[in-house]
Enzyme design. Structure first.
Site, PDB file in Angstrom:
ATOM      1  N   GLY A  54       0.604  -1.114  -0.236  1.00 19.50           N
ATOM      2  CA  GLY A  54      -0.174  -0.319  -0.071  1.00 19.50           C
ATOM      3  C   GLY A  54       0.669   1.321  -0.090  1.00 19.50           C
ATOM      4  O   GLY A  54       1.610   1.782   0.719  1.00 19.50           O
ATOM      5  N   ALA A  55       0.643   1.943  -0.921  1.00 17.42           N
ATOM      6  CA  ALA A  55       2.005   3.095  -1.236  1.00 17.42           C
ATOM      7  C   ALA A  55       2.090   3.765   0.305  1.00 17.42           C
ATOM      8  O   ALA A  55       3.037   4.239   0.526  1.00 17.42           O
ATOM      9  CB  ALA A  55       1.156   3.820  -2.139  1.00 17.42           C
ATOM     10  N   GLN A 206      -5.887  -8.995  -2.253  1.00 20.52           N
ATOM     11  CA  GLN A 206      -5.514  -7.981  -0.790  1.00 20.52           C
ATOM     12  C   GLN A 206      -7.184  -7.485  -0.683  1.00 20.52           C
ATOM     13  O   GLN A 206      -7.508  -7.357   0.264  1.00 20.52           O
ATOM     14  CB  GLN A 206      -5.117  -6.729  -1.737  1.00 20.52           C
ATOM     15  CG  GLN A 206      -3.357  -6.534  -2.146  1.00 20.52           C
ATOM     16  CD  GLN A 206      -2.843  -7.378  -3.095  1.00 20.52           C
ATOM     17  OE1 GLN A 206      -3.396  -7.646  -3.828  1.00 20.52           O
ATOM     18  NE2 GLN A 206      -2.018  -6.647  -3.429  1.00 20.52           N
ATOM     19  N   ASP A 247      -1.243   4.510  -6.195  1.00 24.24           N
ATOM     20  CA  ASP A 247       0.046   4.046  -5.873  1.00 24.24           C
ATOM     21  C   ASP A 247       0.976   5.128  -6.486  1.00 24.24           C
ATOM     22  O   ASP A 247       1.926   5.356  -6.298  1.00 24.24           O
ATOM     23  CB  ASP A 247       0.471   3.364  -7.057  1.00 24.24           C
ATOM     24  CG  ASP A 247      -0.188   2.369  -6.149  1.00 24.24           C
ATOM     25  OD1 ASP A 247      -0.816   1.559  -5.699  1.00 24.24           O
ATOM     26  OD2 ASP A 247       0.807   1.483  -5.349  1.00 24.24           O
ATOM     27  N   LYS A 258      -3.896  -0.279  -8.566  1.00 24.51           N
ATOM     28  CA  LYS A 258      -3.843  -2.123  -8.688  1.00 24.51           C
ATOM     29  C   LYS A 258      -3.976  -2.827  -9.714  1.00 24.51           C
ATOM     30  O   LYS A 258      -5.608  -2.025 -10.517  1.00 24.51           O
ATOM     31  CB  LYS A 258      -4.781  -2.750  -7.178  1.00 24.51           C
ATOM     32  CG  LYS A 258      -4.685  -4.222  -6.959  1.00 24.51           C
ATOM     33  CD  LYS A 258      -3.261  -4.913  -6.672  1.00 24.51           C
ATOM     34  CE  LYS A 258      -1.684  -4.489  -5.999  1.00 24.51           C
ATOM     35  NZ  LYS A 258      -0.553  -4.740  -6.745  1.00 24.51           N
TER      36      LYS A 258
HETATM   37  O1  MRU Z   1       0.580  -4.554  -4.283  1.00 26.02           O
HETATM   38  P1  MRU Z   1       0.281  -2.937  -3.362  1.00 26.02           P
HETATM   39  O2  MRU Z   1      -0.904  -4.595  -2.740  1.00 26.02           O
HETATM   40  O3  MRU Z   1       0.789  -2.591  -3.055  1.00 26.02           O
HETATM   41  O4  MRU Z   1      -1.305  -2.429  -4.465  1.00 26.02           O
HETATM   42  C1  MRU Z   1      -1.691  -1.242  -2.857  1.00 26.02           C
HETATM   43  C2  MRU Z   1      -2.626  -0.639  -4.442  1.00 26.02           C
HETATM   44  O5  MRU Z   1      -2.609  -1.019  -5.652  1.00 26.02           O
HETATM   45  C3  MRU Z   1      -3.092   0.290  -3.338  1.00 26.02           C
HETATM   46  O6  MRU Z   1      -4.643   0.820  -3.871  1.00 26.02           O
HETATM   47  C4  MRU Z   1      -2.550   1.362  -3.484  1.00 26.02           C
HETATM   48  O7  MRU Z   1      -1.028   1.598  -3.248  1.00 26.02           O
HETATM   49  C5  MRU Z   1      -3.346   2.934  -2.399  1.00 26.02           C
HETATM   50  S1  MRU Z   1      -2.703   2.650  -0.817  1.00 26.02           S
HETATM   51  C6  MRU Z   1      -3.147   3.862   0.201  1.00 26.02           C
END
Ligand code: MRU
Length: 359
Positions: A54-55, A206, A247, A258
Protein backbone atom coordinates in the site's frame (compact mmCIF):
# COMPACT_ATOMS: atom_id res chain seq x y z
CA UNK A 1 13.90 -9.75 11.36
CA UNK A 2 12.06 -11.41 14.19
CA UNK A 3 8.45 -12.14 15.06
CA UNK A 4 6.99 -10.53 18.16
CA UNK A 5 3.62 -10.61 19.82
CA UNK A 6 1.91 -7.30 20.42
CA UNK A 7 -1.07 -6.67 22.70
CA UNK A 8 -3.87 -4.16 22.11
CA UNK A 9 -5.35 -2.56 19.00
CA UNK A 10 -3.89 -3.75 15.70
CA UNK A 11 -1.65 -1.42 13.69
CA UNK A 12 0.20 -1.36 10.38
CA UNK A 13 3.50 0.24 11.35
CA UNK A 14 4.78 1.60 14.65
CA UNK A 15 8.07 2.82 16.07
CA UNK A 16 8.06 1.42 19.62
CA UNK A 17 10.88 1.79 22.12
CA UNK A 18 13.46 2.24 19.38
CA UNK A 19 12.16 -0.72 17.34
CA UNK A 20 10.40 -0.70 13.95
CA UNK A 21 7.35 -2.99 14.10
CA UNK A 22 5.06 -3.88 11.21
CA UNK A 23 2.17 -6.23 10.82
CA UNK A 24 3.14 -9.07 8.47
CA UNK A 25 0.30 -8.67 5.98
CA UNK A 26 1.20 -11.87 4.15
CA UNK A 27 -0.19 -13.78 7.13
CA UNK A 28 -3.64 -12.17 7.05
CA UNK A 29 -6.40 -13.16 7.52
CA UNK A 30 -5.17 -16.30 9.31
CA UNK A 31 -2.94 -14.52 11.82
CA UNK A 32 -2.32 -11.05 13.19
CA UNK A 33 1.43 -11.31 13.52
CA UNK A 34 4.07 -8.64 13.85
CA UNK A 35 7.74 -8.51 12.99
CA UNK A 36 10.56 -6.24 14.07
CA UNK A 37 12.62 -4.89 11.15
CA UNK A 38 16.18 -4.71 12.41
CA UNK A 39 18.24 -3.73 9.37
CA UNK A 40 17.94 -1.92 6.04
CA UNK A 41 17.85 -5.34 4.35
CA UNK A 42 14.84 -6.26 6.49
CA UNK A 43 13.11 -3.06 5.39
CA UNK A 44 13.88 -3.75 1.72
CA UNK A 45 12.62 -7.35 1.96
CA UNK A 46 9.49 -6.37 3.91
CA UNK A 47 8.53 -3.96 1.11
CA UNK A 48 9.50 -6.22 -1.77
CA UNK A 49 7.71 -9.31 -0.43
CA UNK A 50 4.51 -7.41 0.49
CA UNK A 51 4.82 -7.88 4.25
CA UNK A 52 3.97 -4.20 4.17
CA UNK A 53 2.24 -2.85 1.07
CA UNK A 54 0.00 0.00 0.00
CA UNK A 55 1.62 3.21 -1.21
CA UNK A 56 1.53 5.39 1.94
CA UNK A 57 2.50 2.51 4.27
CA UNK A 58 5.46 1.66 2.05
CA UNK A 59 6.60 5.29 2.25
CA UNK A 60 6.27 5.39 6.04
CA UNK A 61 8.19 2.15 6.54
CA UNK A 62 10.89 3.33 4.11
CA UNK A 63 11.24 6.59 6.07
CA UNK A 64 11.56 4.70 9.34
CA UNK A 65 14.02 2.36 7.61
CA UNK A 66 16.22 5.34 6.74
CA UNK A 67 16.06 6.52 10.36
CA UNK A 68 16.87 3.01 11.54
CA UNK A 69 19.84 2.69 9.17
CA UNK A 70 21.08 6.13 10.23
CA UNK A 71 20.83 5.17 13.92
CA UNK A 72 23.13 2.19 13.25
CA UNK A 73 25.70 4.25 11.36
CA UNK A 74 29.34 4.10 12.47
CA UNK A 75 30.27 7.05 10.23
CA UNK A 76 33.13 9.13 11.62
CA UNK A 77 32.10 12.36 9.99
CA UNK A 78 29.22 14.06 8.20
CA UNK A 79 30.37 13.38 4.60
CA UNK A 80 30.65 9.67 5.36
CA UNK A 81 27.24 9.72 7.06
CA UNK A 82 25.65 11.46 4.05
CA UNK A 83 27.26 8.94 1.67
CA UNK A 84 25.69 6.10 3.65
CA UNK A 85 22.33 7.86 3.78
CA UNK A 86 22.24 8.32 0.00
CA UNK A 87 23.19 4.69 -0.56
CA UNK A 88 20.37 3.67 1.81
CA UNK A 89 17.96 5.92 -0.09
CA UNK A 90 18.82 4.32 -3.44
CA UNK A 91 18.67 0.82 -2.00
CA UNK A 92 15.27 1.18 -0.32
CA UNK A 93 13.80 3.10 -3.27
CA UNK A 94 14.61 0.15 -5.54
CA UNK A 95 12.40 -2.27 -3.58
CA UNK A 96 9.30 -1.56 -5.71
CA UNK A 97 8.92 0.83 -8.68
CA UNK A 98 5.29 1.98 -8.97
CA UNK A 99 4.20 3.62 -5.70
CA UNK A 100 5.84 7.04 -5.76
CA UNK A 101 5.39 7.39 -1.98
CA UNK A 102 8.48 5.20 -1.62
CA UNK A 103 10.90 7.49 -3.45
CA UNK A 104 9.02 10.55 -2.13
CA UNK A 105 9.66 9.45 1.47
CA UNK A 106 13.33 8.51 1.10
CA UNK A 107 14.05 11.69 -0.89
CA UNK A 108 12.34 13.76 1.79
CA UNK A 109 14.47 12.09 4.48
CA UNK A 110 17.68 12.74 2.52
CA UNK A 111 16.71 16.35 1.80
CA UNK A 112 15.99 16.92 5.49
CA UNK A 113 19.47 15.68 6.40
CA UNK A 114 21.05 17.80 3.64
CA UNK A 115 19.31 20.94 4.91
CA UNK A 116 20.36 20.18 8.49
CA UNK A 117 23.99 19.69 7.47
CA UNK A 118 24.01 23.25 6.19
CA UNK A 119 23.56 24.47 9.79
CA UNK A 120 26.93 24.82 11.55
CA UNK A 121 26.03 22.68 14.58
CA UNK A 122 25.45 19.42 12.68
CA UNK A 123 26.87 16.23 14.18
CA UNK A 124 26.17 12.61 13.31
CA UNK A 125 24.21 12.25 16.57
CA UNK A 126 22.09 15.31 15.80
CA UNK A 127 21.34 14.08 12.26
CA UNK A 128 20.27 10.71 13.65
CA UNK A 129 17.76 12.46 15.94
CA UNK A 130 16.55 14.73 13.13
CA UNK A 131 15.91 11.74 10.84
CA UNK A 132 13.92 9.91 13.52
CA UNK A 133 11.82 13.05 14.03
CA UNK A 134 11.24 13.37 10.27
CA UNK A 135 10.05 9.77 9.97
CA UNK A 136 7.65 10.33 12.86
CA UNK A 137 6.40 13.50 11.13
CA UNK A 138 5.84 11.63 7.85
CA UNK A 139 3.76 9.06 9.72
CA UNK A 140 1.75 11.73 11.62
CA UNK A 141 1.12 13.72 8.46
CA UNK A 142 -0.15 10.60 6.71
CA UNK A 143 -2.66 10.01 9.49
CA UNK A 144 -3.82 13.63 9.31
CA UNK A 145 -4.09 13.42 5.50
CA UNK A 146 -6.21 10.26 5.72
CA UNK A 147 -8.50 11.81 8.30
CA UNK A 148 -8.97 14.89 6.10
CA UNK A 149 -9.69 12.71 3.02
CA UNK A 150 -12.28 10.86 5.08
CA UNK A 151 -14.12 14.11 5.85
CA UNK A 152 -13.96 15.32 2.21
CA UNK A 153 -15.17 11.98 0.88
CA UNK A 154 -18.03 11.81 3.36
CA UNK A 155 -19.32 15.17 2.10
CA UNK A 156 -18.86 14.01 -1.49
CA UNK A 157 -20.76 10.79 -0.87
CA UNK A 158 -23.78 12.58 0.58
CA UNK A 159 -26.39 9.88 1.18
CA UNK A 160 -24.58 7.24 -0.95
CA UNK A 161 -23.91 4.19 1.18
CA UNK A 162 -23.32 1.35 -1.32
CA UNK A 163 -19.59 1.50 -2.00
CA UNK A 164 -17.39 -0.73 -4.14
CA UNK A 165 -13.64 -0.80 -3.62
CA UNK A 166 -10.73 -2.65 -5.21
CA UNK A 167 -7.53 -3.89 -3.58
CA UNK A 168 -6.74 -2.57 -0.09
CA UNK A 169 -6.55 1.15 0.46
CA UNK A 170 -7.47 0.95 4.13
CA UNK A 171 -5.67 1.32 7.43
CA UNK A 172 -3.38 -1.56 6.44
CA UNK A 173 -2.10 0.60 3.57
CA UNK A 174 -1.53 3.77 5.61
CA UNK A 175 -0.73 5.06 9.07
CA UNK A 176 -4.43 5.10 10.01
CA UNK A 177 -7.92 5.27 8.42
CA UNK A 178 -6.74 4.48 4.88
CA UNK A 179 -7.39 6.49 1.74
CA UNK A 180 -10.31 4.87 -0.11
CA UNK A 181 -11.61 3.47 3.18
CA UNK A 182 -11.12 6.72 5.11
CA UNK A 183 -14.78 7.83 4.75
CA UNK A 184 -15.84 4.46 6.12
CA UNK A 185 -13.60 4.80 9.21
CA UNK A 186 -14.57 8.45 9.77
CA UNK A 187 -18.24 7.71 9.02
CA UNK A 188 -18.34 4.79 11.46
CA UNK A 189 -16.96 7.11 14.17
CA UNK A 190 -19.96 9.35 13.46
CA UNK A 191 -22.43 6.48 13.60
CA UNK A 192 -22.89 6.15 9.80
CA UNK A 193 -23.65 2.79 8.18
CA UNK A 194 -22.26 1.54 4.86
CA UNK A 195 -22.48 -1.50 2.67
CA UNK A 196 -19.11 -2.14 1.06
CA UNK A 197 -18.55 -4.51 -1.86
CA UNK A 198 -14.95 -5.66 -1.87
CA UNK A 199 -13.32 -7.00 -5.03
CA UNK A 200 -11.25 -10.05 -4.18
CA UNK A 201 -8.35 -8.53 -6.18
CA UNK A 202 -6.49 -11.33 -7.90
CA UNK A 203 -3.74 -12.37 -7.92
CA UNK A 204 -2.58 -11.44 -4.40
CA UNK A 205 -6.09 -11.06 -2.92
CA UNK A 206 -5.59 -7.78 -1.08
CA UNK A 207 -9.36 -7.30 -1.21
CA UNK A 208 -10.38 -10.57 0.40
CA UNK A 209 -7.39 -11.06 2.70
CA UNK A 210 -6.98 -7.47 3.85
CA UNK A 211 -9.93 -5.16 3.06
CA UNK A 212 -12.61 -7.67 4.06
CA UNK A 213 -10.59 -8.40 7.22
CA UNK A 214 -10.23 -4.81 8.35
CA UNK A 215 -13.80 -3.79 7.47
CA UNK A 216 -15.18 -6.81 9.29
CA UNK A 217 -13.12 -5.84 12.34
CA UNK A 218 -14.61 -2.36 12.10
CA UNK A 219 -18.10 -3.85 12.15
CA UNK A 220 -18.97 -2.72 8.61
CA UNK A 221 -21.48 -4.59 6.45
CA UNK A 222 -19.07 -6.05 3.88
CA UNK A 223 -19.74 -8.29 0.90
CA UNK A 224 -16.83 -9.99 -0.82
CA UNK A 225 -17.08 -10.56 -4.57
CA UNK A 226 -14.75 -12.08 -7.14
CA UNK A 227 -13.32 -9.48 -9.49
CA UNK A 228 -15.47 -10.69 -12.37
CA UNK A 229 -18.68 -9.99 -10.41
CA UNK A 230 -18.30 -6.20 -10.26
CA UNK A 231 -20.33 -5.72 -13.46
CA UNK A 232 -23.18 -7.77 -12.03
CA UNK A 233 -23.44 -5.87 -8.74
CA UNK A 234 -23.25 -2.56 -10.60
CA UNK A 235 -25.94 -3.64 -13.06
CA UNK A 236 -28.14 -4.56 -10.10
CA UNK A 237 -27.89 -0.98 -8.74
CA UNK A 238 -26.15 -2.12 -5.57
CA UNK A 239 -23.28 0.35 -5.92
CA UNK A 240 -23.67 4.14 -5.49
CA UNK A 241 -19.98 4.98 -5.73
CA UNK A 242 -16.62 3.36 -6.38
CA UNK A 243 -13.65 4.50 -4.27
CA UNK A 244 -10.10 3.30 -4.88
CA UNK A 245 -6.64 4.38 -3.78
CA UNK A 246 -3.62 5.16 -5.95
CA UNK A 247 0.05 4.27 -6.22
CA UNK A 248 0.99 7.20 -8.42
CA UNK A 249 -1.02 10.01 -9.96
CA UNK A 250 0.47 11.71 -13.03
CA UNK A 251 0.24 15.45 -13.62
CA UNK A 252 -2.78 15.04 -15.93
CA UNK A 253 -4.71 12.94 -13.37
CA UNK A 254 -4.04 9.49 -14.86
CA UNK A 255 -3.93 7.04 -11.95
CA UNK A 256 -1.80 3.94 -11.45
CA UNK A 257 -3.43 1.58 -8.98
CA UNK A 258 -3.75 -2.17 -8.39
CA UNK A 259 -4.28 -4.25 -11.50
CA UNK A 260 -7.99 -4.44 -12.24
CA UNK A 261 -8.74 -0.83 -11.30
CA UNK A 262 -9.01 0.17 -14.96
CA UNK A 263 -11.69 -2.46 -15.57
CA UNK A 264 -13.67 -1.23 -12.56
CA UNK A 265 -13.39 2.38 -13.80
CA UNK A 266 -14.70 1.40 -17.25
CA UNK A 267 -17.61 -0.45 -15.68
CA UNK A 268 -18.44 2.49 -13.42
CA UNK A 269 -18.39 4.77 -16.48
CA UNK A 270 -20.75 2.43 -18.31
CA UNK A 271 -23.19 2.26 -15.40
CA UNK A 272 -22.83 6.03 -14.66
CA UNK A 273 -21.54 5.42 -11.15
CA UNK A 274 -19.13 8.02 -9.71
CA UNK A 275 -15.55 6.75 -9.63
CA UNK A 276 -13.46 8.45 -6.93
CA UNK A 277 -9.73 8.16 -6.31
CA UNK A 278 -8.44 8.97 -2.82
CA UNK A 279 -4.75 9.65 -2.26
CA UNK A 280 -2.51 11.91 -0.20
CA UNK A 281 -0.42 14.46 -2.09
CA UNK A 282 2.62 12.24 -1.47
CA UNK A 283 1.11 10.02 -4.21
CA UNK A 284 0.86 12.84 -6.75
CA UNK A 285 3.86 12.95 -9.09
CA UNK A 286 3.79 16.18 -11.07
CA UNK A 287 7.16 15.27 -12.62
CA UNK A 288 5.33 12.63 -14.64
CA UNK A 289 3.02 14.25 -17.21
CA UNK A 290 0.79 11.28 -18.07
CA UNK A 291 0.14 7.73 -16.96
CA UNK A 292 2.16 6.37 -19.88
CA UNK A 293 5.38 7.30 -18.08
CA UNK A 294 4.50 5.49 -14.82
CA UNK A 295 6.72 2.42 -14.28
CA UNK A 296 4.59 -0.68 -13.80
CA UNK A 297 5.94 -3.43 -11.57
CA UNK A 298 5.96 -6.96 -12.99
CA UNK A 299 5.62 -9.63 -10.30
CA UNK A 300 6.56 -13.32 -10.20
CA UNK A 301 4.40 -15.78 -12.13
CA UNK A 302 3.91 -17.93 -9.01
CA UNK A 303 1.44 -15.33 -7.72
CA UNK A 304 -0.85 -16.47 -10.54
CA UNK A 305 -0.04 -20.14 -11.06
CA UNK A 306 0.46 -21.09 -7.38
CA UNK A 307 -1.37 -18.26 -5.67
CA UNK A 308 -3.49 -20.57 -3.55
CA UNK A 309 -0.55 -22.75 -2.50
CA UNK A 310 -1.39 -25.40 -5.11
CA UNK A 311 -0.76 -25.45 -8.86
CA UNK A 312 -3.72 -23.80 -10.61
CA UNK A 313 -2.17 -23.84 -14.09
CA UNK A 314 -0.14 -26.31 -16.13
CA UNK A 315 3.59 -26.38 -15.41
CA UNK A 316 5.59 -24.05 -17.66
CA UNK A 317 2.66 -21.96 -18.96
CA UNK A 318 3.71 -18.43 -19.83
CA UNK A 319 2.32 -15.75 -17.51
CA UNK A 320 1.91 -11.97 -17.66
CA UNK A 321 1.63 -10.42 -14.19
CA UNK A 322 1.66 -6.62 -14.13
CA UNK A 323 0.88 -5.53 -10.55
CA UNK A 324 -0.76 -2.22 -11.54
CA UNK A 325 -2.70 -0.61 -14.35
CA UNK A 326 -3.35 2.99 -15.33
CA UNK A 327 -6.82 4.50 -15.38
CA UNK A 328 -7.01 7.47 -17.76
CA UNK A 329 -8.19 10.67 -16.05
CA UNK A 330 -11.27 10.79 -18.30
CA UNK A 331 -12.84 7.97 -16.27
CA UNK A 332 -12.21 9.57 -12.88
CA UNK A 333 -15.06 11.64 -11.41
CA UNK A 334 -12.88 13.28 -8.74
CA UNK A 335 -9.53 12.87 -7.02
CA UNK A 336 -9.68 13.48 -3.28
CA UNK A 337 -6.54 14.57 -1.44
CA UNK A 338 -6.05 16.00 2.05
CA UNK A 339 -6.60 19.43 0.44
CA UNK A 340 -10.10 18.62 -0.79
CA UNK A 341 -11.79 17.50 -3.99
CA UNK A 342 -9.89 17.92 -7.27
CA UNK A 343 -11.99 17.96 -10.45
CA UNK A 344 -11.12 18.06 -14.14
CA UNK A 345 -8.96 19.46 -15.55
CA UNK A 346 -6.65 17.68 -13.13
CA UNK A 347 -3.58 19.30 -14.67
CA UNK A 348 -4.84 22.50 -13.00
CA UNK A 349 -6.60 21.24 -9.86
CA UNK A 350 -3.82 18.86 -8.77
CA UNK A 351 -1.25 21.62 -9.16
CA UNK A 352 -3.41 23.86 -6.98
CA UNK A 353 -3.56 21.18 -4.28
CA UNK A 354 0.21 20.70 -4.36
CA UNK A 355 0.84 24.45 -4.37
CA UNK A 356 -1.23 24.88 -1.22
CA UNK A 357 1.18 22.55 0.57
CA UNK A 358 4.43 23.71 -1.09
CA UNK A 359 3.80 27.34 -2.12
O1 MRU B 1 0.68 -4.23 -4.45
P1 MRU B 1 0.07 -3.42 -3.34
O2 MRU B 1 -0.75 -4.22 -2.39
O3 MRU B 1 1.10 -2.55 -2.64
O4 MRU B 1 -0.92 -2.42 -4.10
C1 MRU B 1 -1.67 -1.53 -3.33
C2 MRU B 1 -2.59 -0.69 -4.11
O5 MRU B 1 -2.67 -0.75 -5.31
C3 MRU B 1 -3.40 0.32 -3.34
O6 MRU B 1 -4.65 0.52 -3.90
C4 MRU B 1 -2.64 1.66 -3.33
O7 MRU B 1 -1.32 1.49 -2.91
C5 MRU B 1 -3.28 2.67 -2.48
S1 MRU B 1 -3.11 2.31 -0.76
C6 MRU B 1 -3.79 3.58 0.14
Amino acid sequence: MKSVSVAGEWFTVRWMDGRLLIMDQRKLPQAESYVVLETMEDVFQAIRTLMVRGAPAIGIVAAWGMALGASQSLARDIPEFMEELKAARDYVASARPTAVNLSWAVNRMTAKAERSVKGDQATVGLLQDILAEEAALIQREDEDASRAMGEHLLSLLGKSRGILTHCNAGQLATSRYGTALSPIYVGVEKGEKFHVFVDETRPVLQGSRLTAWELQKLGVDVTLICDNMAATVMSQHKVDAVIVGADRIAGNGDVANKIGTLGVALLAHHYEIPFYVAAPLSTVDLAIPTGRQIPIEQRPSDEIVKGFGVATAPEGVSVYNPAFDVTPHAYITAIVTERGVARKPYSVSLRDHVREVNP
